[in-house]
Design a protein around this motif. Structure first.
Motif, PDB file in Angstrom:
ATOM      1  N   VAL A  79       8.264   8.811  10.358  1.00 24.95           N
ATOM      2  CA  VAL A  79       8.073   8.059  11.594  1.00 24.95           C
ATOM      3  C   VAL A  79       7.798   9.042  12.730  1.00 24.95           C
ATOM      4  O   VAL A  79       8.554   9.994  12.939  1.00 24.95           O
ATOM      5  CB  VAL A  79       9.301   7.187  11.915  1.00 24.95           C
ATOM      6  N   TRP A  80       6.713   8.801  13.421  1.00 32.49           N
ATOM      7  CA  TRP A  80       6.295   9.594  14.572  1.00 32.49           C
ATOM      8  C   TRP A  80       6.339   8.719  15.817  1.00 32.49           C
ATOM      9  O   TRP A  80       6.259   7.501  15.716  1.00 32.49           O
ATOM     10  CB  TRP A  80       4.846  10.056  14.410  1.00 32.49           C
ATOM     11  N   HIS A  81       6.407   9.341  16.976  1.00 31.91           N
ATOM     12  CA  HIS A  81       6.166   8.589  18.203  1.00 31.91           C
ATOM     13  C   HIS A  81       5.105   9.331  19.022  1.00 31.91           C
ATOM     14  O   HIS A  81       5.019  10.562  18.988  1.00 31.91           O
ATOM     15  CB  HIS A  81       7.446   8.342  19.010  1.00 31.91           C
ATOM     16  N   ALA A  82       4.273   8.548  19.674  1.00 34.43           N
ATOM     17  CA  ALA A  82       3.219   9.101  20.510  1.00 34.43           C
ATOM     18  C   ALA A  82       3.815   9.485  21.857  1.00 34.43           C
ATOM     19  O   ALA A  82       4.538   8.703  22.474  1.00 34.43           O
ATOM     20  CB  ALA A  82       2.107   8.077  20.692  1.00 34.43           C
TER      21      ALA A  82
ATOM     22  N   SER B 202       0.396  14.113  22.202  1.00 36.83           N
ATOM     23  CA  SER B 202       1.119  14.658  21.051  1.00 36.83           C
ATOM     24  C   SER B 202       1.764  13.557  20.232  1.00 36.83           C
ATOM     25  O   SER B 202       2.037  12.462  20.731  1.00 36.83           O
ATOM     26  CB  SER B 202       2.223  15.607  21.522  1.00 36.83           C
ATOM     27  N   LEU B 203       2.028  13.887  18.963  1.00 35.32           N
ATOM     28  CA  LEU B 203       2.838  13.059  18.082  1.00 35.32           C
ATOM     29  C   LEU B 203       4.064  13.874  17.721  1.00 35.32           C
ATOM     30  O   LEU B 203       3.960  15.072  17.422  1.00 35.32           O
ATOM     31  CB  LEU B 203       2.076  12.687  16.807  1.00 35.32           C
ATOM     32  N   VAL B 204       5.226  13.217  17.726  1.00 38.76           N
ATOM     33  CA  VAL B 204       6.491  13.906  17.477  1.00 38.76           C
ATOM     34  C   VAL B 204       7.238  13.198  16.366  1.00 38.76           C
ATOM     35  O   VAL B 204       7.396  11.975  16.382  1.00 38.76           O
ATOM     36  CB  VAL B 204       7.359  13.922  18.763  1.00 38.76           C
TER      37      VAL B 204
ATOM     38  N   VAL C 222       0.854  -1.183   0.000  1.00 40.14           N
ATOM     39  CA  VAL C 222       0.000   0.000   0.000  1.00 40.14           C
ATOM     40  C   VAL C 222       0.895   1.240   0.000  1.00 40.14           C
ATOM     41  O   VAL C 222       2.066   1.173   0.329  1.00 40.14           O
ATOM     42  CB  VAL C 222      -0.949   0.036   1.229  1.00 40.14           C
ATOM     43  N   GLU C 223       0.313   2.369  -0.359  1.00 39.79           N
ATOM     44  CA  GLU C 223       1.047   3.635  -0.335  1.00 39.79           C
ATOM     45  C   GLU C 223       1.100   4.124   1.112  1.00 39.79           C
ATOM     46  O   GLU C 223       0.169   4.765   1.606  1.00 39.79           O
ATOM     47  CB  GLU C 223       0.347   4.653  -1.230  1.00 39.79           C
ATOM     48  N   LEU C 224       2.173   3.781   1.797  1.00 40.10           N
ATOM     49  CA  LEU C 224       2.323   4.077   3.219  1.00 40.10           C
ATOM     50  C   LEU C 224       3.150   5.345   3.388  1.00 40.10           C
ATOM     51  O   LEU C 224       4.286   5.408   2.919  1.00 40.10           O
ATOM     52  CB  LEU C 224       2.997   2.891   3.915  1.00 40.10           C
ATOM     53  N   SER C 225       2.574   6.353   4.048  1.00 44.21           N
ATOM     54  CA  SER C 225       3.270   7.636   4.198  1.00 44.21           C
ATOM     55  C   SER C 225       3.785   7.890   5.609  1.00 44.21           C
ATOM     56  O   SER C 225       4.790   8.569   5.780  1.00 44.21           O
ATOM     57  CB  SER C 225       2.336   8.785   3.798  1.00 44.21           C
ATOM     58  N   ASP C 226       3.098   7.349   6.611  1.00 40.50           N
ATOM     59  CA  ASP C 226       3.440   7.646   7.999  1.00 40.50           C
ATOM     60  C   ASP C 226       3.287   6.406   8.871  1.00 40.50           C
ATOM     61  O   ASP C 226       2.434   5.564   8.610  1.00 40.50           O
ATOM     62  CB  ASP C 226       2.505   8.730   8.555  1.00 40.50           C
ATOM     63  N   VAL C 227       4.126   6.345   9.911  1.00 37.72           N
ATOM     64  CA  VAL C 227       4.021   5.309  10.933  1.00 37.72           C
ATOM     65  C   VAL C 227       4.095   6.012  12.272  1.00 37.72           C
ATOM     66  O   VAL C 227       4.968   6.858  12.493  1.00 37.72           O
ATOM     67  CB  VAL C 227       5.166   4.276  10.838  1.00 37.72           C
ATOM     68  N   VAL C 228       3.172   5.668  13.162  1.00 35.30           N
ATOM     69  CA  VAL C 228       3.207   6.191  14.525  1.00 35.30           C
ATOM     70  C   VAL C 228       3.537   5.025  15.444  1.00 35.30           C
ATOM     71  O   VAL C 228       2.884   3.982  15.399  1.00 35.30           O
ATOM     72  CB  VAL C 228       1.865   6.821  14.936  1.00 35.30           C
ATOM     73  N   VAL C 229       4.563   5.227  16.259  1.00 39.77           N
ATOM     74  CA  VAL C 229       4.982   4.223  17.238  1.00 39.77           C
ATOM     75  C   VAL C 229       4.462   4.669  18.595  1.00 39.77           C
ATOM     76  O   VAL C 229       4.716   5.800  19.024  1.00 39.77           O
ATOM     77  CB  VAL C 229       6.524   4.096  17.273  1.00 39.77           C
TER      78      VAL C 229
END
Length: 161
Positions: free
Chosen positions: A129-132, A136-138, A77-84
């Motif tokens: 890549v973000w982290h929770a 907030s997401l960073v 799939v067209e994956l743009s973001d991942v949040v950990v």
């Protein structure tokens, strides 16, 4: 930057595509009662746009395994973001991000010691890549905070801006 998290049960997954299509921002999908990677992969023939995925990293599902799953999913799939999310999300996000390259990876964090590892092939597109971190997401210098929530027929949408 704006992101919407769609939290839904697996039983509502078929309705997720319409919700993703209707949103004007990136939607990260979190399936609360199933493996989110497998669930999103099952939508590959129905998706009309890119999306992100929300992953809870833990001792049972370490960042290195999540990185492998993200790379595989990115070819489907067209994956743009991942949040950990999860304990030590920041250091786990660093591990996951490092393993999204074709390069040899050596990294030491509170949760991982990785020496001369490879995780190939790299995703076909850059994945943010973000982290929770609480509400907030960073991602690097970017920080977005919960700005609103609403319920859709697929599940709950949480908006970050």
């Amino acid at each position: 930057m704006q992101i919407a998290r769609l939290t839904l049960p697996f039983a509502s997954l078929s309705r997720a595509v319409r919700v993703i299509d209707e949103e004007s921002m990136t939607v990260v999908v979190h399936v609360e009662d199933a493996n989110s990677v497998i669930a999103v992969a099952s939508l590959k023939d129905d998706l009309h746009r890119g999306l992100g995925i929300w992953l809870e990293v833990s001792k049972d599902y370490p960042a290195s395994l999540a990185a492998r799953d993200v790379k595989t999913l990115s070819w489907l799939v067209e994956l743009s973001d991942v949040v950990v999310s999860g304990a030590n999300a920041s250091s786990n996000a660093r591990v996951l991000e490092a393993l999204l390259s074709d390069d040899e990876v050596s990294i030491v964090t509170d949760d991982a010691v990785i020496t001369k590892a490879y995780n190939r092939p790299a995703p076909p597109r850059l994945i943010r890549v973000w982290h929770a971190d609480g509400a907030s997401l960073v991602s690097g210098e970017q920080v977005v905070t919960i700005s609103a929530t609403r319920t859709s027929d697929a599940g709950e949408l949480t908006y970050f801006a």
